[in-house]
Design an enzyme around this catalytic site. Structure first.
Site, short mmCIF file in Angstrom:
data_model
loop_
_atom_site.label_atom_id
_atom_site.label_comp_id
_atom_site.label_asym_id
_atom_site.label_seq_id
_atom_site.Cartn_x
_atom_site.Cartn_y
_atom_site.Cartn_z
N ASP A 161 -31.67 2.83 6.72
CA ASP A 161 -31.06 1.51 6.70
C ASP A 161 -30.01 1.30 5.62
O ASP A 161 -28.98 0.70 5.84
CB ASP A 161 -32.15 0.45 6.50
CG ASP A 161 -33.23 0.49 7.57
OD1 ASP A 161 -33.33 1.51 8.26
OD2 ASP A 161 -33.94 -0.51 7.71
N GLU A 187 -44.10 5.33 0.74
CA GLU A 187 -42.98 5.17 1.67
C GLU A 187 -41.89 6.20 1.36
O GLU A 187 -41.32 6.80 2.25
CB GLU A 187 -42.41 3.75 1.57
CG GLU A 187 -41.32 3.47 2.59
CD GLU A 187 -40.83 2.03 2.58
OE1 GLU A 187 -41.17 1.30 1.62
OE2 GLU A 187 -40.10 1.65 3.51
C1 GLC Z 1 -37.44 0.85 6.86
C2 GLC Z 1 -36.84 2.22 7.17
C3 GLC Z 1 -36.97 2.49 8.65
C4 GLC Z 1 -38.43 2.36 9.06
C5 GLC Z 1 -39.01 1.02 8.63
C6 GLC Z 1 -40.52 0.95 8.83
O1 GLC Z 1 -36.74 -0.16 7.48
O2 GLC Z 1 -35.51 2.28 6.77
O3 GLC Z 1 -36.51 3.76 8.95
O4 GLC Z 1 -38.55 2.51 10.42
O5 GLC Z 1 -38.78 0.83 7.26
O6 GLC Z 1 -41.16 1.97 8.12
#
Ligand code: GLC
Length: 428
Positions: free
Chosen positions: A169, A399
């Site tokens: 993102d 994460e």
């Molecule tokens: C963030 C990440 C994306 C992922 C989401 C849920 O938005 O950038 O890739 O799918 O988190 O983990």
């Protein structure tokens, strides 16, 4: 069971998946991401396939419930309400029977389906063929959507219309293209993410205004693919996305054979050829990696991000390219506690703790390791895998991780990180 698996870690990984289960689908983590996310769920399904193929199928079946009539599988399926996330269903204003977002995410679905199918067959499940056939239809419709909606000029590369579609993102790859997007919004912005996670690790407010400007634009286009394509102020023919699509297409070709669907196999083989040709043309020998193209400016996106190595899962490099890619990747990982950083450490945009601007992501490493192995770079693949497992063993199922210190960031109960552990710890 392989010696690499620490029994307590494997158990802990499965416990995270159980804890994040909301009834046949898995949320990425509590509070910060309280719904079903597209590519997270596909990776999670692969994780489940290592010990529970039935639950693995369920994960994909629940994701498929969100598929639109035009074939798009949205990036979020809002199965149940939650007020801890912005932008929620009211902002997207889409029309599906279950509320969903209006953009998509990398189509790992097809890759997952093949692995789930193979695990179910190996486990002797009598429902495997039937369940795989149904999900195969969903996958095929989604791949057709990709090529029609996101490569209307048949270039062999699919485009993203929003940074969130990439899955990466906040990557510096979008900085230039995003800076052209207006900051005006018709939606009031009420961020929730910075209430859960330190703001220093999250995107900035001005980025959020642009993210929401794009959502407003596409909602006002009635979520119609052709109108969105015409109206998009952000449009990047993206190599990470195309690589995942190409690889998933190849997996579907194999599945078509296993499911005895020859016509679909032919259609998918043609898609795969188109995508791998498109990708191959994006190799930049001077940069020793693949680059995306900004379709608004017509320029290459040169920002050094992990996306440049992901095409190795789909393309077979020639010997000179293989050597160059291996050398470049080694340079990125040199002096890191563990690679692969999501931005090159020698780039001015490198921020080792900020979301997609430096941190290591377990699922990206999983893809890169697969690509290295596909290209005969097995030693490097093992190094990436071992490094990833080491990070999780030291810091937990976070994460993401700071590559310069190994510190785990953004919370330590992430479903796809746990899934990556279950898969990667069985290798080497
Ligand atoms: C963030 C990440 C994306 C992922 C989401 C849920 O938005 O950038 O890739 O799918 O988190 O983990």
């Amino acid at each position: 069971m392989n010696d690499m698996i620490r029994p307590d870690m494997g158990e802990a990984a499965r416990a995270i998946l159980a804890r994040n289960d909301r009834g046949g689908y898995t949320i990425p983590t509590d509070r910060l991401y309280p719904f079903q996310w597209n590519w997270d769920s596909a990776f999670v399904a692969i994780g489940f396939s290592t010990f529970d193929p039935d639950r693995a199928y369920r994960e994909l079946e629940r994701l498929a419930e969100g598929q639109w009539d035009d074939g798009m599988i949205p990036h979020i399926v809002f199965h149940a309400p939650s007020d801890t996330y912005f932008p929620g269903p009211d902002v997207w204003g889409t029309r599906h029977r279950i509320p969903t977002s209006g953009i998509t995410q990398p189509p790992v679905f097809g890759m997952a389906l093949r692995q789930v199918h193979e695990a179910a067959i190996a486990a002797g499940r009598s429902d495997a063929m039937e369940r795989s056939r149904v999900l195969f239809r969903h996958a095929l419709r989604s791949h057709r959507w990709w090529l029609q909606a996101r490569d209307p000029d048949a270039t062999g590369l699919v485009a993203i219309l929003h940074p969130w579609e990439s899955g990466s993102d906040n990557s510096p790859a979008w900085d230039e293209a995003l800076s052209r997007v207006p900051t005006s919004t018709t939606t009031a912005i009420r961020r929730k993410d910075t209430g859960h996670v330190d703001a220093a690790m999250r995107p900035k407010d001005i980025d959020y205004q642009r993210f929401i400007h794009l959502v407003d634009t596409y909602r006002e286009s009635g979520w119609d693919p052709a109108r969105q394509w015409a109206a998009a102020p952000f449009k990047i023919a993206e190599v990470q996305m195309t690589a995942i699509l190409a690889r998933a297409t190849r997996d579907l070709v194999a599945l078509a054979e296993a499911l005895e669907l020859p016509e679909e196999g032919i259609e998918l083989s043609a898609m795969e050829a188109r995508l791998t040709r498109g990708l191959a043309a994006r190799w930049r020998s001077d940069l020793r990696r693949f680059v995306s193209r900004d379709l608004i400016s017509g320029e290459d996106v040169e920002a050094p991000t992990q996306a440049g190595f992901v095409p190795l899962i789909a393309v077979t490099l020639d010997p000179a390219q293989r050597e160059a890619a291996g050398t470049e990747l080694a340079r990125w990982c040199d002096a890191m506690v563990a690679g692969v950083p999501s931005t090159a450490p020698f780039a001015p945009t490198f921020e080792p703790r900020r979301y997609w601007r430096g941190p290591v992501w377990a699922v990206i490493n999983w893809l890169i390791a697969d690509g290295l192995r596909h290209n005969g770079l097995g030693d490097q693949a093992r190094m990436v895998e071992r490094g990833t497992i080491g990070l999780m063993e030291r810091a937990g199922f976070c994460e993401y991780f700071d590559p310069t210190t190994g510190e785990g960031l953004g919370g330590d109960t992430f479903s796809w990180t746990a899934a990556a552990y279950l898969v990667l710890s069985r290798r080497t």
